[in-house]
Scaffold this active site. Structure first.
Site, short mmCIF file in Angstrom:
data_model
loop_
_atom_site.label_atom_id
_atom_site.label_comp_id
_atom_site.label_asym_id
_atom_site.label_seq_id
_atom_site.Cartn_x
_atom_site.Cartn_y
_atom_site.Cartn_z
N LYS A 1 7.51 9.06 15.18
CA LYS A 1 6.28 8.65 14.47
C LYS A 1 5.47 7.69 15.52
CE LYS A 1 3.29 7.35 11.26
NZ LYS A 1 2.98 6.27 11.47
N PRO B 1 6.84 -4.59 6.10
CA PRO B 1 6.38 -4.61 7.59
C PRO B 1 7.44 -4.51 8.53
CG PRO B 1 5.45 -6.43 6.17
CD PRO B 1 6.51 -5.73 5.21
N ARG C 1 -8.94 0.02 22.93
CA ARG C 1 -8.64 -0.94 21.51
C ARG C 1 -8.61 -2.26 22.07
NH1 ARG C 1 -4.97 0.26 16.57
NH2 ARG C 1 -5.84 2.42 16.70
N ARG D 1 0.76 -1.36 -0.01
CA ARG D 1 -0.04 -0.05 0.04
C ARG D 1 0.97 1.11 -0.08
NH1 ARG D 1 -3.38 -2.50 5.13
NH2 ARG D 1 -1.19 -3.05 5.31
N MET D 2 1.89 1.34 0.93
CA MET D 2 2.76 2.55 0.95
C MET D 2 3.82 2.42 -0.01
SD MET D 2 1.28 4.24 3.36
CE MET D 2 2.28 5.14 4.09
N GLU E 1 -2.65 9.72 17.42
CA GLU E 1 -3.77 9.29 16.46
C GLU E 1 -4.75 8.45 17.25
OE1 GLU E 1 -2.24 7.66 12.52
OE2 GLU E 1 -2.73 5.72 13.40
N HIS F 1 3.36 10.20 17.46
CA HIS F 1 2.48 10.57 16.47
C HIS F 1 0.99 9.39 16.44
CE1 HIS F 1 0.51 9.67 12.46
NE2 HIS F 1 0.68 10.85 12.16
N ASN F 2 1.59 8.38 16.66
CA ASN F 2 0.47 7.24 16.19
C ASN F 2 -0.30 7.16 17.78
OD1 ASN F 2 1.68 6.72 13.90
ND2 ASN F 2 1.38 4.43 14.01
N1 LIG Z 1 -0.83 1.67 5.60
C1 LIG Z 1 -0.41 2.75 6.19
O1 LIG Z 1 -1.16 3.84 6.13
C2 LIG Z 1 1.12 3.10 6.61
C3 LIG Z 1 2.02 2.02 6.92
N2 LIG Z 1 3.05 2.28 7.65
C4 LIG Z 1 4.11 1.35 7.88
O2 LIG Z 1 4.77 1.21 6.41
C5 LIG Z 1 5.31 -0.16 6.18
C6 LIG Z 1 4.54 -0.99 5.05
O3 LIG Z 1 3.07 -0.81 5.20
P1 LIG Z 1 2.10 -1.30 4.16
O4 LIG Z 1 2.49 -0.77 2.89
O5 LIG Z 1 0.93 -0.69 4.59
O6 LIG Z 1 2.12 -2.81 4.03
P2 LIG Z 1 1.58 -3.68 3.02
O7 LIG Z 1 1.50 -5.15 3.77
O8 LIG Z 1 0.59 -3.35 2.12
O9 LIG Z 1 2.86 -3.89 2.08
C7 LIG Z 1 4.31 -4.61 2.29
C8 LIG Z 1 4.77 -5.13 1.44
O10 LIG Z 1 6.13 -5.76 1.55
C9 LIG Z 1 6.41 -7.03 0.97
N3 LIG Z 1 7.51 -7.50 1.93
C10 LIG Z 1 7.26 -8.20 2.97
N4 LIG Z 1 8.33 -8.76 3.29
C11 LIG Z 1 9.30 -8.39 2.31
C12 LIG Z 1 10.78 -8.67 2.18
N5 LIG Z 1 11.42 -9.51 3.23
N6 LIG Z 1 11.27 -8.38 1.10
C13 LIG Z 1 10.54 -7.77 0.19
N7 LIG Z 1 9.29 -7.21 0.13
C14 LIG Z 1 8.52 -7.76 1.52
C15 LIG Z 1 5.15 -7.39 1.08
O11 LIG Z 1 4.95 -8.63 -0.17
C16 LIG Z 1 3.95 -6.32 0.61
O12 LIG Z 1 3.84 -5.96 -0.69
C17 LIG Z 1 4.86 -0.79 7.55
O13 LIG Z 1 5.93 -0.81 8.59
C18 LIG Z 1 3.62 0.01 8.17
O14 LIG Z 1 3.45 0.00 9.46
C19 LIG Z 1 3.46 3.71 7.97
C20 LIG Z 1 2.55 4.51 7.73
C21 LIG Z 1 1.04 4.40 7.33
O1 LIG Z 2 1.20 4.35 10.92
C1 LIG Z 2 -0.04 4.23 10.71
C2 LIG Z 2 -0.93 5.26 10.55
O2 LIG Z 2 -0.28 6.58 10.96
C3 LIG Z 2 -0.50 2.91 10.18
O3 LIG Z 2 -1.67 2.83 9.74
C4 LIG Z 2 -0.43 1.92 11.56
O4 LIG Z 2 -0.66 0.49 10.77
C5 LIG Z 2 -1.60 2.43 12.68
O5 LIG Z 2 -1.25 2.16 13.59
P1 LIG Z 2 -2.33 0.70 14.30
O6 LIG Z 2 -1.92 -0.55 13.12
O7 LIG Z 2 -1.83 0.24 15.60
O8 LIG Z 2 -3.43 1.16 14.22
#
Ligand SMILES: NC(=O)C1=CN([C@@H]2O[C@H](COP(=O)(O)OP(=O)(O)OC[C@H]3O[C@@H](n4cnc5c(N)ncnc54)[C@H](O)[C@@H]3O)[C@@H](O)[C@H]2O)C=CC1
Ligand SMILES: O=C(CO)[C@H](O)[C@H](O)COP(=O)(O)O
Length: 300
Positions: A169, A68, A268, A10-11, A176, A172-173
């Site tokens: 961060k 992750p 939560r 996603r990110m 949140e 921040h959470n």
């Molecule tokens: N979803 C959100 O709004 C936010 C997420 N984050 C953080 O950003 C990071 C990524 O989050 P998302 O994109 O939401 O997760 P996601 O689950 O959508 O994407 C993670 C990606 O990493 C890949 N992956 C996993 N292990 C891997 C490896 N060893 N090598 C290569 N690729 C690998 C997966 O296949 C997947 O495509 C996490 O740490 C999350 O907590 C931070 C802020 C906001």
């Molecule tokens: O960092 C974030 C938003 O700012 C991510 O969405 C994070 O996964 C949120 O924390 P939690 O999963 O504990 O709700």
């Protein structure tokens, strides 16, 4: 500039798109071949594995991790390490614990930046807010990439030494969590109070000039519009919890009272008792709004 992006979920895909849009080159890798294909369709050069990615980046590598938090970061770094030297920069844009980031910064040959990333799916269009910790030269070297990924130059800054980006961060959470809880409580009172109210209308009215307007409140408005005034089949089970737990643990260690953040975290965890509380159901739906985290539905 040429950036290697590892983790295209996603990110990570937003990172790829924004860096490409700004005119930079991207080499992209993910364990999931479909995610690599999506990045390639967007214009990134696909890498077969991490060896291939580092070969393609050449000298002075610039790498962004968006995998992750936890084991995936350590596993990726240990595979990258033989290919890294002091001129390279690795950014961890995920939600890693700040102490893990300090440990990783100390154990890699590359310059390591811990980058708290906020903005969720809306960041695709608006850009993110980036909170960065680590060596100043590496922050400067990555500035063109930060400018592209953030809302602009004002959307990122160096918070301080290693760990400080993920520390900010983490807090921040915690904030949140508390904001979600207070909006949830207010709407729970309105939903069960003296008047038969249209909650989408309340949220919209508050979002237009009220003291409490915010993006989370816009997401409340969206939730009522899309799910209905009673939130439909949205369950009262709120997932997640690790970053809020870290915030409370740190506050205890520093002897700083954070009763609202603690209470939001406790609510939560309490939500897992499945007692139908409206505030918990709204928090469940808001996590979809800001993070595309799966909505738990009743009966699932
Ligand atoms: N979803 C959100 O709004 C936010 C997420 N984050 C953080 O950003 C990071 C990524 O989050 P998302 O994109 O939401 O997760 P996601 O689950 O959508 O994407 C993670 C990606 O990493 C890949 N992956 C996993 N292990 C891997 C490896 N060893 N090598 C290569 N690729 C690998 C997966 O296949 C997947 O495509 C996490 O740490 C999350 O907590 C931070 C802020 C906001
Ligand atoms: O960092 C974030 C938003 O700012 C991510 O969405 C994070 O996964 C949120 O924390 P939690 O999963 O504990 O709700």
């Amino acid at each position: 500039m040429q950036l290697g992006v590892i983790g295209l979920g996603r990110m990570g895909q937003i990172v790829v798109d924004r860096v490409l849009d700004a005119g930079h080159d991207v080499v992209a890798f993910d364990l999931d071949a479909a995610a690599v294909a999506t990045a390639a369709d967007a214009g990134a050069r696909p890498a077969e594995d991490l060896n291939d990615l580092t070969d393609r980046l050449g000298e002075g590598k610039r790498i962004w991790l968006m995998v992750p938090a936890g084991e995936a970061v350590d596993a990726t770094l240990s595979e990258l390490e033989p290919h890294l030297d002091a001129e390279d920069v690795v950014v961890d844009g995920g939600n890693s614990h700040f102490e893990s980031s300090v440990r990783r910064a100390e154990s890699t040959d590359a310059a390591y930046l811990d980058c708290g990333t906020s903005g969720g799916p809306a960041g695709a269009e608006l850009g993110f807010s980036l909170m960065i910790g680590g060596p100043e030269w590496a922050y400067e070297a990555m500035t063109p990439v930060f400018d592209a990924i953030a809302t602009g130059p004002a959307g990122h800054d160096r918070m301080g030494p290693s760990g400080s980006g993920h520390y900010v961060k983490m807090v921040h959470n915690g904030v949140e969590y508390a904001l979600m809880q207070t909006y949830g409580e207010g709407f729970e009172l309105l939903a069960n109070g003296r008047y038969d109210l249209d909650l989408e209308s309340v949220a919209r009215t508050w979002n237009n000039g009220a003291v409490i307007r915010s993006w989370l409140l816009e997401l409340c408005e969206e939730a009522f519009r899309e799910e209905g005034n009673d939130l439909g089949d949205v369950a009262d089970h709120v997932a997640g919890g690790s970053t809020g737990t870290w915030t409370v643990q740190e506050a205890l260690e520093q002897e700083i009272p954070v009763p609202l953040i603690y209470q939001a975290l406790a609510e939560r965890f309490g939500s897992r008792a499945d007692d139908g509380r409206f505030a918990r159901r709204l928090a469940n739906r808001l996590r979809y709004g800001f993070g595309r985290h799966e909505v738990q539905r009743r009966g699932e």
